[in-house]
Design an enzyme around this catalytic site. Structure first.
Site, PDB file in Angstrom:
ATOM      1  N   TYR A   6       0.798  -1.228   0.000  1.00 59.25           N
ATOM      2  CA  TYR A   6       0.000   0.000   0.000  1.00 59.25           C
ATOM      3  C   TYR A   6       0.833   1.281   0.000  1.00 59.25           C
ATOM      4  O   TYR A   6       0.293   2.374  -0.073  1.00 59.25           O
ATOM      5  CB  TYR A   6      -0.925   0.016   1.228  1.00 59.25           C
ATOM      6  CG  TYR A   6      -0.208  -0.174   2.542  1.00 59.25           C
ATOM      7  CD1 TYR A   6       0.386   0.902   3.202  1.00 59.25           C
ATOM      8  CD2 TYR A   6      -0.125  -1.429   3.133  1.00 59.25           C
ATOM      9  CE1 TYR A   6       1.053   0.733   4.399  1.00 59.25           C
ATOM     10  CE2 TYR A   6       0.531  -1.614   4.343  1.00 59.25           C
ATOM     11  CZ  TYR A   6       1.113  -0.535   4.969  1.00 59.25           C
ATOM     12  OH  TYR A   6       1.781  -0.707   6.163  1.00 59.25           O
ATOM     13  N   GLY A   7       2.152   1.150   0.072  1.00 63.71           N
ATOM     14  CA  GLY A   7       2.992   2.345   0.183  1.00 63.71           C
ATOM     15  C   GLY A   7       4.094   2.391  -0.849  1.00 63.71           C
ATOM     16  O   GLY A   7       3.843   2.387  -2.046  1.00 63.71           O
ATOM     17  N   THR A   8       5.342   2.412  -0.383  1.00 61.38           N
ATOM     18  CA  THR A   8       6.470   2.596  -1.297  1.00 61.38           C
ATOM     19  C   THR A   8       6.776   1.363  -2.140  1.00 61.38           C
ATOM     20  O   THR A   8       7.641   1.420  -3.014  1.00 61.38           O
ATOM     21  CB  THR A   8       7.733   2.994  -0.508  1.00 61.38           C
ATOM     22  OG1 THR A   8       8.109   1.918   0.364  1.00 61.38           O
ATOM     23  CG2 THR A   8       7.501   4.260   0.292  1.00 61.38           C
ATOM     24  N   GLU A 208     -17.518  13.183  -9.722  1.00 59.11           N
ATOM     25  CA  GLU A 208     -17.485  11.739  -9.558  1.00 59.11           C
ATOM     26  C   GLU A 208     -17.986  11.266  -8.187  1.00 59.11           C
ATOM     27  O   GLU A 208     -17.962  10.070  -7.906  1.00 59.11           O
ATOM     28  CB  GLU A 208     -16.058  11.223  -9.784  1.00 59.11           C
ATOM     29  CG  GLU A 208     -15.469  11.594 -11.140  1.00 59.11           C
ATOM     30  CD  GLU A 208     -16.209  10.956 -12.311  1.00 59.11           C
ATOM     31  OE1 GLU A 208     -17.090  10.106 -12.087  1.00 59.11           O
ATOM     32  OE2 GLU A 208     -15.904  11.304 -13.465  1.00 59.11           O
TER      33      GLU A 208
END
Length: 283
Positions: A6-8, A208
């Site tokens: 979910y990150g780097t 949206e």
């Protein structure tokens, strides 16, 4: 073995090279959790039964797992490691599965990331003057921009583009019928790539239903004349329903916005899909 990142470790992020030998299973995936910015250039996730964290799902082997454990500072024999490795339920466009991920073990969280998306958080924090936006469905319709008095945001057309690995279907349910969505199923979606000012993002969020849970902002790779553009902003339905025919006025917007802009074969496919769903339209 599967891992949710979910990150780097995500695509085009600074540590994604650790997954270069892994097989991507889903670019659009999420888990229940709460995401935080540590202020150190990377995020951390905490357990939650209500909020969501967005990321990607990969299949990895034992060698990659060792690399990830090292990166995350995870040592099974050490209770004071930076991250805890645990198994979670991961949701994708088509199913749910179990995978490992890394959650906070040592208190390093600082700023809550309300969107649950590290890429979006970085974009909004960096405040770039311009960014790329992939329009598909009714968002290809210039007349809608003109009626909303925002057409000045959408003057820089990079060109017609294609998104590989996805299909466009009508999976967002409204009282009068379905609305367009992209679903990660191995297909192809064509649309228009724009270079837009940051001010356009707020209009797109409102349009949206980003704040009301209709569509979420996400990032995809598209190609224009064989040139690839990475981490392009687009929108993806949160809560997908069974596909249903869109109303005639919405179908007309899609066809008006795509005719003469996307390939003739794709335009004909749009028409055929609308007919298949029983949509009545002028086209």
């Amino acid at each position: 073995m599967k891992v949710f990142v979910y990150g780097t470790l995500r695509k085009h992020e600074k540590n994604h090279d650790k997954l270069k030998a892994a097989r991507v299973l889903a670019e659009q995936a999420w888990v229940y959790g709460e995401l935080f910015d540590t202020g150190l250039g990377y995020p951390v996730m905490r357990k939650s039964n209500e909020k969501k964290v967005y990321g990607e799902l990969y299949e990895i082997d034992d060698e990659i797992l060792k690399e990830l454990d090292w990166l995350e500072g995870y040592e099974p024999e050490n209770e004071d490691h930076l991250y805890e490795r645990m198994e979670v339920e991961v949701y994708t466009d088509f199913n749910r599965t179990r995978a490992i991920t890394y959650v906070e073990n040592r208190a390093i969280a600082k700023e809550a990331i309300s969107s649950g998306d590290w890429k979006l958080h970085q974009l909004m924090k960096s405040k770039p003057n311009k960014l790329y936006y992939f329009a598909y469905g009714s968002c290809m319709d210039v007349e809608r921009f003109q009626k909303a008095n925002v057409d000045h945001f959408f003057q820089a057309v990079v060109g017609a583009c294609r998104l590989d690995g996805y299909s466009m279907k009508y999976l967002f349910s409204v009282a009068d019928g379905g609305r367009a969505d992209i679903i990660e199923d191995g297909g192809v979606v064509e649309g228009i790539l724009y270079e837009v000012p940051l001010e356009a993002v707020e209009y797109l969020f409102e349009r949206e239903g980003f704040y009301t849970g209709w569509y979420r902002a996400t990032f995809v790779d598209v190609t224009v004349d064989e040139q690839e553009y990475n981490d392009v902003l687009t929108f993806h339905v949160y809560d997908k329903k069974a596909e249903q025919a869109p109303p005639a006025h919405y179908a007309e917007e899609i066809l008006r916005g795509s005719k003469g802009r996307v390939s003739e074969a794709y335009y004909n496919k749009l028409v055929a899909e609308l007919k298949r769903l029983g949509c009545e339209f002028v086209g």
